[in-house]
Design an enzyme around this catalytic site. Sequence first.
Site, PDB file in Angstrom:
ATOM      1  N   GLY A 125       0.828  -1.208   0.000  1.00 24.13           N
ATOM      2  CA  GLY A 125       0.000   0.000   0.000  1.00 24.13           C
ATOM      3  C   GLY A 125       0.854   1.246   0.000  1.00 24.13           C
ATOM      4  N   GLY A 126       0.295   2.295   0.609  1.00 27.26           N
ATOM      5  CA  GLY A 126       0.988   3.591   0.636  1.00 27.26           C
ATOM      6  C   GLY A 126       2.361   3.500   1.269  1.00 27.26           C
ATOM      7  N   GLY A 135      19.215  14.079 -31.854  1.00 24.28           N
ATOM      8  CA  GLY A 135      18.876  14.536 -30.506  1.00 24.28           C
ATOM      9  C   GLY A 135      19.469  13.640 -29.437  1.00 24.28           C
ATOM     10  N   ALA A 136      19.603  12.359 -29.753  1.00 21.71           N
ATOM     11  CA  ALA A 136      20.140  11.423 -28.768  1.00 21.71           C
ATOM     12  C   ALA A 136      21.611  11.743 -28.480  1.00 21.71           C
ATOM     13  CB  ALA A 136      19.989   9.994 -29.265  1.00 21.71           C
TER      14      ALA A 136
HETATM   15  C1  HXC Z   1      -1.632  -4.572  13.182  1.00 21.43           C
HETATM   16  C2  HXC Z   1      -0.724  -6.392  12.158  1.00 21.43           C
HETATM   17  C3  HXC Z   1      -0.730  -5.716  10.913  1.00 21.43           C
HETATM   18  C4  HXC Z   1      -1.242  -4.394  10.887  1.00 21.43           C
HETATM   19  C5  HXC Z   1       0.102  -7.679  10.615  1.00 21.43           C
HETATM   20  N1  HXC Z   1      -0.199  -7.595  11.912  1.00 21.43           N
HETATM   21  N2  HXC Z   1      -0.224  -6.544   9.971  1.00 21.43           N
HETATM   22  N3  HXC Z   1      -1.161  -5.818  13.277  1.00 21.43           N
HETATM   23  N4  HXC Z   1      -1.677  -3.866  12.050  1.00 21.43           N
HETATM   24  N5  HXC Z   1      -1.272  -3.684   9.763  1.00 21.43           N
HETATM   25  C6  HXC Z   1       0.008  -8.614  12.928  1.00 21.43           C
HETATM   26  C7  HXC Z   1      -0.921  -9.811  12.774  1.00 21.43           C
HETATM   27  O1  HXC Z   1      -2.137  -9.565  13.429  1.00 21.43           O
HETATM   28  C8  HXC Z   1      -0.107 -10.888  13.472  1.00 21.43           C
HETATM   29  O2  HXC Z   1      -0.233 -10.716  14.866  1.00 21.43           O
HETATM   30  C9  HXC Z   1       1.315 -10.544  13.117  1.00 21.43           C
HETATM   31  O3  HXC Z   1       1.298  -9.144  12.754  1.00 21.43           O
HETATM   32  C10 HXC Z   1       1.853 -11.306  11.959  1.00 21.43           C
HETATM   33  O4  HXC Z   1       0.929 -11.251  10.895  1.00 21.43           O
HETATM   34  P1  HXC Z   1       0.455 -12.545  10.101  1.00 21.43           P
HETATM   35  O5  HXC Z   1      -0.736 -12.168   9.319  1.00 21.43           O
HETATM   36  O6  HXC Z   1       0.346 -13.695  11.032  1.00 21.43           O
HETATM   37  O7  HXC Z   1       1.707 -12.793   9.148  1.00 21.43           O
HETATM   38  P2  HXC Z   1       1.728 -13.334   7.675  1.00 21.43           P
HETATM   39  O8  HXC Z   1       0.827 -14.513   7.534  1.00 21.43           O
HETATM   40  O9  HXC Z   1       3.166 -13.518   7.323  1.00 21.43           O
HETATM   41  O10 HXC Z   1       1.107 -12.179   6.760  1.00 21.43           O
HETATM   42  C11 HXC Z   1       1.760 -10.933   6.642  1.00 21.43           C
HETATM   43  C12 HXC Z   1       0.843  -9.893   5.976  1.00 21.43           C
HETATM   44  C13 HXC Z   1      -0.518  -9.870   6.726  1.00 21.43           C
HETATM   45  C14 HXC Z   1       0.625 -10.302   4.511  1.00 21.43           C
HETATM   46  C15 HXC Z   1       1.549  -8.565   6.011  1.00 21.43           C
HETATM   47  O11 HXC Z   1      -0.246  -9.755   8.115  1.00 21.43           O
HETATM   48  C16 HXC Z   1      -1.391  -8.734   6.317  1.00 21.43           C
HETATM   49  O12 HXC Z   1      -2.032  -8.796   5.268  1.00 21.43           O
HETATM   50  N6  HXC Z   1      -1.452  -7.718   7.172  1.00 21.43           N
HETATM   51  C17 HXC Z   1      -2.320  -6.595   6.944  1.00 21.43           C
HETATM   52  C18 HXC Z   1      -1.778  -5.745   5.892  1.00 21.43           C
HETATM   53  C19 HXC Z   1      -2.590  -4.516   5.767  1.00 21.43           C
HETATM   54  O13 HXC Z   1      -3.708  -4.573   5.230  1.00 21.43           O
HETATM   55  N7  HXC Z   1      -2.081  -3.413   6.365  1.00 21.43           N
HETATM   56  C20 HXC Z   1      -2.754  -2.196   6.407  1.00 21.43           C
HETATM   57  C21 HXC Z   1      -2.614  -1.658   5.050  1.00 21.43           C
HETATM   58  S1  HXC Z   1      -3.077  -0.042   4.913  1.00 21.43           S
HETATM   59  P3  HXC Z   1      -0.105 -11.932  15.911  1.00 21.43           P
HETATM   60  O14 HXC Z   1      -0.457 -11.293  17.209  1.00 21.43           O
HETATM   61  O15 HXC Z   1      -1.068 -12.962  15.446  1.00 21.43           O
HETATM   62  O16 HXC Z   1       1.313 -12.374  15.828  1.00 21.43           O
HETATM   63  C22 HXC Z   1      -1.662   0.742   4.988  1.00 21.43           C
HETATM   64  C23 HXC Z   1      -1.835   2.137   4.632  1.00 21.43           C
HETATM   65  C24 HXC Z   1      -0.532   2.802   4.669  1.00 21.43           C
HETATM   66  O17 HXC Z   1      -0.671   0.244   5.280  1.00 21.43           O
HETATM   67  C25 HXC Z   1      -0.748   4.132   4.101  1.00 21.43           C
HETATM   68  C26 HXC Z   1       0.456   4.911   4.165  1.00 21.43           C
HETATM   69  C27 HXC Z   1       0.262   6.156   3.405  1.00 21.43           C
END
Ligand code: HXC
Length: 517
Positions: free
Chosen positions: A172-173, A407-408
């Site tokens: 994402g961002g 030009g190149a």
């Molecule tokens: C809080 C999070 C988290 C998040 C992961 N965890 N992402 N906690 N906020 N964004 C936590 C999980 O709950 C889990 O906790 C631990 O981290 C490990 O994650 P898993 O899912 O078990 O790991 P894995 O299977 O390897 O998958 C990794 C992953 C997945 C693909 C990154 O975790 C995921 O899809 N996370 C969410 C991604 C997401 O949508 N983020 C927000 C995006 S919006 P426990 O306690 O079980 O260990 C964003 C906007 C940014 O980022 C904008 C900036 C401008």
Amino acid sequence: MAISKKLADELEQRRAIALAGGGQKKADERHAKGRLTARERLDALFSKGTFQEFGLHAKHRTRHFGMDKKDIPTDGVVVGTGFVDGRPVAAFSQDFGVVGGSLGEIHSKKICHTLDHAVKAGIPVIGFNDSGGARIQEGVGSLAGYGQVFYRNVQLSGVVPQISIIAGPCAGGAAYSPALTDFIIMTRENAQMFICGPEVIRSVTGEVTTMDEIGSAKAHASISGNIHFIAESDEHAIALAHRLLSFLPSNNMQDPPHKVEPDLSVVDIPALDEIVPEDPKAPFDVREVIKLLADDADFLEVQELFAQNIVIGFGRIGGIVVGFVGNQPTVKAGTLDIDASDKAARFVRFCNVYNIPIVTLVDVPGFLPGVKQEQQGIIRHGAKMLFAYASATVPKITVIMRKAYGGAYLAMCSEDMGADRVIAWPTAEIAVMGAEGAANILYRKEIKEAEDPVAKSKELIAEYREEFATPYLAAGELMAHDVIQPRETRSAVALSLRGLMSKRETRPPKKHGNIPL
Ligand code: HXC
């Protein structure tokens, strides 16, 4: 008064909890996948015993979703400074073992502190990105946190080098922070970088794709051009960062780490005479030229797999760090297209910002013809090269090896575009266009009326080549400052670089130019 045992024990206990991060189980899971933990990455980055941590005891402030009862050691990111090859460097390392390395307010504050420190101290920053993105429990506070990081990435740009290592998810961002830095190194396995993943793409546009196609290191290195290096492992990524740092100054006020010897030995490189084939259409590998010019054939190629019709990278000539930019005749005949223009222009601007002289090696038949190229803006993109070279004030040396058409030719840092020295080889053809095209236009009538038009055309092309497309015509107009044997190139460039080390060039003051983006 000695410190009480109770206080000393409390500190040790707190330290131990924070240093354990996500715990042994999470660390074992990472090791099983061939990955290092956040702390192991910093240990491998810095010389032993030089890491000074900041914010070991930092704690998130979230009261929602039961987070106040949850311990989040270091708030999921380890930050601080250390030394690499005796030079100070700042770094942060997101800890996926702690709430997925997700970014909340304190996590962001720690990264921001690292960036602020780097700019104050005038030292490079290396960031290990390995995170689930915005910490969902902290809501908009996380978004603000990202904003604060992005803002600083931009403030630091052009002041201290910033290197991002993508060693896990970067979605994402969040991917925009690395994109705002100077170089991105991405591990081949275990790392993904994307704005919208395959599922989002499918639900919105119906397109079916895979992470491999849109978010892998391979895709970013070869198709999108978002990254600069692929690493085979965390350790390899760190080795690449070390190598990159070995060519860069710590900040924009310093010179890069030249290794200039007092004596400048003038040595011919006979192998350079063998590079350009007799057949003007036959390709040669510009990397061979670069390796013969660079000290110890030591060349760090940047974006090796992207826009391969142009080659860029770092080396030293006579001890002086230089950025090489060379047309690659083996790919698309070395023509400039949109991607090649973007790649070279950004590199030239990087070199300029960090006081790195540029050596440009020219064998360019022109811009790549094509409907797609025109429609997608080769004018705008090609203009970036003109803009980047003309605005660069570092020493610029151009070697015209063979074709330098139209030009190149100007876009490859000609004399008129500000090159300090232009050296041509006897094989150089500096012309408005190739001999064939020019002869066919100039002598169209003669060729048409000849008894054997094909033979006549060949004869006139050869005549044109001998009379007009020689380096001496350009040298006569001072567009080339000298014509030399290829074997003399290394000495000529080394001497020119040495003579230009104290180059100063002032331009009218302005906020910044308006590069065509
Ligand atoms: C809080 C999070 C988290 C998040 C992961 N965890 N992402 N906690 N906020 N964004 C936590 C999980 O709950 C889990 O906790 C631990 O981290 C490990 O994650 P898993 O899912 O078990 O790991 P894995 O299977 O390897 O998958 C990794 C992953 C997945 C693909 C990154 O975790 C995921 O899809 N996370 C969410 C991604 C997401 O949508 N983020 C927000 C995006 S919006 P426990 O306690 O079980 O260990 C964003 C906007 C940014 O980022 C904008 C900036 C401008």
